[in-house]
Design an enzyme around this catalytic site. Structure first.
Site, PDB file in Angstrom:
ATOM      1  CB  CYS A 104      -0.926   0.008   1.217  1.00 22.01           C
ATOM      2  SG  CYS A 104      -2.344  -1.115   1.065  1.00 22.01           S
ATOM      3  CB  CYS A 180      11.894 -24.481  20.274  1.00 22.74           C
ATOM      4  SG  CYS A 180      13.695 -24.405  20.334  1.00 22.74           S
ATOM      5  CG  HIS A 181       8.034 -23.096  19.227  1.00 23.16           C
ATOM      6  ND1 HIS A 181       7.697 -22.466  20.400  1.00 23.16           N
ATOM      7  CD2 HIS A 181       9.084 -22.405  18.705  1.00 23.16           C
ATOM      8  CE1 HIS A 181       8.490 -21.422  20.581  1.00 23.16           C
ATOM      9  NE2 HIS A 181       9.342 -21.366  19.577  1.00 23.16           N
ATOM     10  NE  ARG A 225      10.042 -14.571  18.603  1.00 22.62           N
ATOM     11  CZ  ARG A 225      10.966 -14.642  19.543  1.00 22.62           C
ATOM     12  NH1 ARG A 225      10.755 -14.157  20.736  1.00 22.62           N
ATOM     13  NH2 ARG A 225      12.133 -15.190  19.305  1.00 22.62           N
ATOM     14  CB  CYS A 229      12.194 -17.977  15.482  1.00 16.31           C
ATOM     15  SG  CYS A 229      11.053 -17.768  16.867  1.00 16.31           S
TER      16      CYS A 229
END
Length: 268
Positions: A104, A180-181, A225, A229
């Site tokens: 935009c 890790c997740h 974030r 990672c």
């Protein structure tokens, strides 16, 4: 009976229990700290600046971003974030919020891509334009449920690509996001690691980003974030607003479906 062996085993058990209690205590204290600051989250300052930037005429086009379509019609920000990423007909692509804002700013305000992606992440003495815009737009979905669409074939493909990326192992440590997740109860030092495959965990994690990071004194977006990672996995840093990041964001957002959006939140 070997009392010496029992004594050693007892000591080991005591150490394990002490460590577990210390972790629980630390987690509780962090939660209390967040609660104490919740009513005065500095992210509100970013939200206000973001609203001002959204409405300010800028770029060679001398127009505001109020004609930017985030998926619900030109200029509509209310409820837009909880339905992102999504397919956009005007680009023929699936885009997340940050990718769409770059688009935009280029097409409406007439700035170059180089300028649009310049300083995506703020630092001392170097403000970002994107972070406050993201803080404002996401705040307009607070209290709404995540409902990222996957009906379009390209949305489905983005989800599947993001899923593959989640499990892809590589880098010097042979890590993946899933390292890790993808299991309950994991942590690094005091940091709990949410299991993204657990719906409640996925909702709690995704619905609190972007967030004001106390340790950094900045609002950090989902792109930041994820970049962090990848850095910790020893992967190359992804290009800002890339389709790869949009794909993994789609995977995370869909896993958080139904969760009530509560950002921008406050993080350590």
């Amino acid at each position: 009976m070997n009392t010496k062996r029992l004594g050693v085993a007892g000591a080991v058990l005591l150490c394990a229990l002490t460590a577990a209690l210390a972790q629980t205590s630390s987690t509780d204290e962090i939660a209390k700290y967040r609660q104490m600051l919740a009513d005065g989250n500095p992210a509100e300052l970013w939200e206000m600046r973001g609203e001002e930037l959204w409405k300010t005429k800028a770029g060679p086009g001398k127009v505001s971003l109020e004609r930017c379509d985030l998926g619900k019609g030109a200029g509509i920000v209310k409820g837009a974030y909880v339905e992102l990423p999504r397919f956009f007909k005007d680009t023929g692509k699936v885009m997340d919020l940050e990718q769409r804002l770059v688009y935009c700013r280029m097409t409406l305000q007439g700035i170059s891509r180089e300028e649009a992606v310049k300083t995506p992440f703020g630092a001392a003495g170097k403000q970002s334009t994107i972070e406050p815009l993201v803080a404002y737009i996401t705040s307009e979905s607070r209290g709404m449920k995540m409902a990222t669409p996957t009906a379009h074939p390209l949305e489905k493909r983005a989800y599947e690509t993001g899923k593959q990326m989640f499990y892809y192992r590589g880098g010097s440590h042979d890590f993946a996001c899933a390292t890790c997740h993808s299991a309950d109860g994991q942590r690094i030092r005091l940091q709990e690691l949410p299991n993204i495959l657990n719906k409640a965990n996925a909702q709690a994690a995704y619905t609190t980003w972007p967030a004001y990071r106390v340790s950094q004194g900045e609002v950090r977006t989902m792109q930041h974030r994820l970049n962090d990672c990848f850095r910790q996995q020893r992967f190359p840093e992804p290009m800002y607003a890339s389709e790869a990041i949009t794909a993994i964001t789609m995977f995370l957002a869909k896993n958080a479906e139904g969760g009530v959006y509560a950002g921008p939140a406050l993080k350590r």
